[in-house]
Design an enzyme around this catalytic site. Structure first.
Site, PDB file in Angstrom:
ATOM      1  N   ARG A   1     -69.983 123.945  25.656  1.00  0.00           N
ATOM      2  CA  ARG A   1     -70.146 123.805  27.105  1.00  0.00           C
ATOM      3  C   ARG A   1     -69.164 124.738  27.822  1.00  0.00           C
ATOM      4  NH1 ARG A   1     -73.207 122.521  31.472  1.00  0.00           N
ATOM      5  NH2 ARG A   1     -72.579 120.683  32.632  1.00  0.00           N
TER       6      ARG A   1
ATOM      7  N   THR B   1     -82.702 124.823  32.307  1.00  0.00           N
ATOM      8  CA  THR B   1     -82.186 124.628  30.949  1.00  0.00           C
ATOM      9  C   THR B   1     -83.306 124.903  29.933  1.00  0.00           C
ATOM     10  OG1 THR B   1     -80.629 122.987  31.784  1.00  0.00           O
ATOM     11  CG2 THR B   1     -80.958 122.996  29.435  1.00  0.00           C
TER      12      THR B   1
ATOM     13  N   THR C   1     -77.885 126.279  28.616  1.00  0.00           N
ATOM     14  CA  THR C   1     -78.315 126.408  29.990  1.00  0.00           C
ATOM     15  C   THR C   1     -77.426 127.337  30.794  1.00  0.00           C
ATOM     16  OG1 THR C   1     -78.860 125.115  31.980  1.00  0.00           O
ATOM     17  CG2 THR C   1     -76.913 124.446  30.745  1.00  0.00           C
TER      18      THR C   1
ATOM     19  N   SER D   1     -72.540 116.802  31.596  1.00  0.00           N
ATOM     20  CA  SER D   1     -73.894 117.325  31.418  1.00  0.00           C
ATOM     21  C   SER D   1     -74.850 116.201  31.053  1.00  0.00           C
ATOM     22  CB  SER D   1     -73.892 118.372  30.302  1.00  0.00           C
ATOM     23  OG  SER D   1     -75.210 118.757  29.956  1.00  0.00           O
ATOM     24  N   SER D   2     -76.141 116.430  31.330  1.00  0.00           N
ATOM     25  CA  SER D   2     -77.191 115.516  30.881  1.00  0.00           C
ATOM     26  C   SER D   2     -77.876 115.995  29.612  1.00  0.00           C
ATOM     27  CB  SER D   2     -78.252 115.350  31.982  1.00  0.00           C
ATOM     28  OG  SER D   2     -77.713 114.724  33.118  1.00  0.00           O
TER      29      SER D   2
END
Length: 574
Positions: A108, A379, A397, A450-451
């Site tokens: 990330r 994404t 993403t 984040s999802s």
């Protein structure tokens, strides 16, 4: 034996079966169903973009393992799917070995060292969304290159040249622009603010060949020098120079200090299956397991798939999980995230007790909040399984489609706008309508919440399903429904992706639905008190939710499916 993945095709040519085919699998195929999975004896790749899928398939055919193929797909998507495939973003990878050992790789993006808590607040104390979402200052330190190289070095078998060669050739020689990609480029308003982005991506029509010479050179530097070919040297100089063009924050030191982290995955169980997913700073694994814990306490089979009774339980589980997300989730290196408490069975039992089986809850009664805007679909996700049963699930993403809209001049790739995934002002929604708290406030070198929910499901210790989705705040619910369709509703992977989905994220207190949900079912849900968005004529509005790409294994067969919601998606075996 329960052959839920293969579960059967309407017609399979006899040439699909070798002489030694599993008789039970052969019998299952003859059962018949509308939606058919792709089949292979030697592995499977499923992606949102067909050229990249073929790249991964070719790597498997040449003897690479699932990690080699996943890295090749990741770099290929940076060429063929620039709206989300990337060198300038970040994401997560779940890796399951054939014997069941699961690793979570966190690449990330990170906040630059100069980032501050209130950096996106205007003079009025409110969030300046243009600065947070559409400026060079919205970029976090990218992690995709470091993450893909870490996976290759640690778990792959091929060289950088072997896995990145296809991406370089695609960038240098070009590829044909599809109708859906042309439409995406034409509607990408954010690209118009930056001359470099217009040079790289402007003016393409269906059938044109997109050539990206600067991107090819950037990829070559990575092949030659590895991580240093991106986070130092010429590419790093170009990134820092781009920052200087518009008050961006990323420095040479930020790039040099970027770190990939291997984390312990979130692990849950459901009806005898082991569900593994990404831990924080992803909220996906925690809340998918939390929701599935709630749902496992019901006899869902008695309700029927996508019945009002079943959807009511889904909505109420989603409502409670997203309320918790707004308060408790953040980067575990900076905040104390109560993972064990949120995923505990007794907590799920307590939440289930608060659900009235006959009436909808009101989100404001669960936890106060403000009205949220509609979220968008960005994404990308891809899944790979190799001939040994090693499975990889990757979601990465730029945040919004085409990120901030700004490209690194001379390097050929777009900047992310992931800093908007922090809570710029606790209690205020981000660009996806999600509210965050202090656990997700901006801090230097912190990773935003984040999802993204790359997921691998195991049965008897071996991977049987790798899946995931793009879709902003809808990712978690889309992935969960795809998994439930397999492990609860006995669908094959193709059926599981064709079934219509729903979404609820606590606030706004609205149930988002796809086409295909029965009007009678919606009427019952409205009678129970659920609220749906309406168009100007008072009709319930419908949209698409997620773009799930799945691969799996059943006995000697590998199966795959690409989400039919994207015409460019493809599942293909070697």
């Amino acid at each position: 034996m329960k052959h839920f993945f293969l579960a059967a095709c309407l017609f399979i040519p006899t040439t699909s079966f070798a002489a030694d085919a599993n008789p039970a699998a052969r019998a299952i195929y003859q059962a018949g169903t509308i939606h058919q999975p792709e089949l292979s004896r030697d592995g499977m790749v499923s992606t949102q973009e067909s050229v990249a899928a073929q790249v991964g398939s070719d790597i498997l055919r040449r003897g690479g393992n699932a990690v080699d193929a996943a890295v090749a797909v990741g770099f290929a998507l940076a060429v063929t799917h620039p709206q989300a495939g990337n060198l300038g973003g970040g994401g997560f990878m779940m890796l399951a070995q054939p014997e069941g050992e699961v690793t979570a790789i966190d690449f990330r993006e990170m906040a630059p060292a100069a980032a501050t808590r209130d950096m996106y607040l205007g003079a009025d104390g409110e969030v300046d969304n243009d600065k947070a979402q559409f400026s060079r200052a919205s970029a976090g330190v990218p992690g995709s290159v470091a993450g893909l190289l870490h996976a290759l070095d640690s778990y792959g078998t091929m060289t950088r040249r072997q896995v990145m060669g296809p991406a370089i050739r695609l960038a240098e020689r070009g590829f044909d622009v599809t109708p859906s990609f042309a439409l995406s480029l034409a509607s990408a308003g954010s690209l118009k603010a930056d001359e470099s982005s217009l040079d790289y991506f402007g003016g393409y029509q269906f059938g044109d060949k997109m050539v990206q010479a600067d991107l090819a050179e950037t990829l070559r530097r990575i092949v030659k020098d590895g991580r240093e070919g991106f986070y130092a040297g010429e590419t790093a100089d170009l990134i820092v120079a781009e920052m200087a063009q518009g008050n961006g924050l990323i420095t040479h030191e930020d790039l040099a200090n970027y770190q990939v982290v291997e984390r312990e995955p979130i692990v849950g169980s459901y009806r005898g299956y082991t569900v593994t997913a990404m831990p924080p700073p992803s909220s996906g694994g925690v809340h998918m397991v939390q929701m599935m814990n709630i749902l496992e306490g019901y006899d869902l089979s008695a309700d029927g798939h996508n019945s009002a009774a079943y959807l009511h339980k889904l909505i109420e589980a989603m409502r409670r999980a997203y309320a918790d997300r707004s308060v408790y989730l953040g980067d575990p290196d900076f905040a104390d995230v109560p993972v064990a408490d949120l995923t505990a069975r007794d907590y799920a039992d307590a939440l289930r007790e608060t659900i009235d089986p006959t009436a909808a809850s009101r989100s404001i009664d669960i936890r106060p909040g403000s009205e949220l805007p509609v979220e968008s679909m960005d994404t990308t996700h891809y899944s790979v399984i190799d001939k040994d049963g090693r499975a990889v699930s990757v979601t990465y993403t730029l945040n919004f489609s085409y990120g901030s809209g700004y490209s690194v001049d001379g390097a050929g790739f777009l900047l992310n706008n992931e800093m908007d995934d922090f809570s710029s002002k606790p209690g205020s929604p981000n660009g996806y309508g999600l509210i965050g708290g202090e656990a997700n406030e901006i801090e230097p070198r912190k990773r935003p919440l984040s999802s993204m929910t790359p997921t691998i499901v195991l049965k008897d210790g071996s991977p049987v399903l790798a899946t995931g989705s793009p879709g902003g705040s809808t990712i978690i619910t889309s992935v969960m429904q795809a998994v439930l369709n397999v492990v609860e509703w006995d669908m094959n992977v193709a059926q599981s992706l064709h079934a219509p989905r729903i979404h609820h994220q606590w606030l706004p207190d609205l149930v988002i639905i796809e086409p295909g949900i029965s009007p009678d079912t919606l009427t019952i849900l409205e009678t129970m008190g659920h609220i749906f968005p309406k168009d100007g004529e008072g009709t319930i509005a419908r949209t698409t939710l997620g773009l799930v790409n799945s691969v799996g294994r059943d006995g000697d067969w590998f199966v795959g499916a690409a989400d039919p919601r994207d015409p460019d998606s493809l599942a293909v075996g070697p």
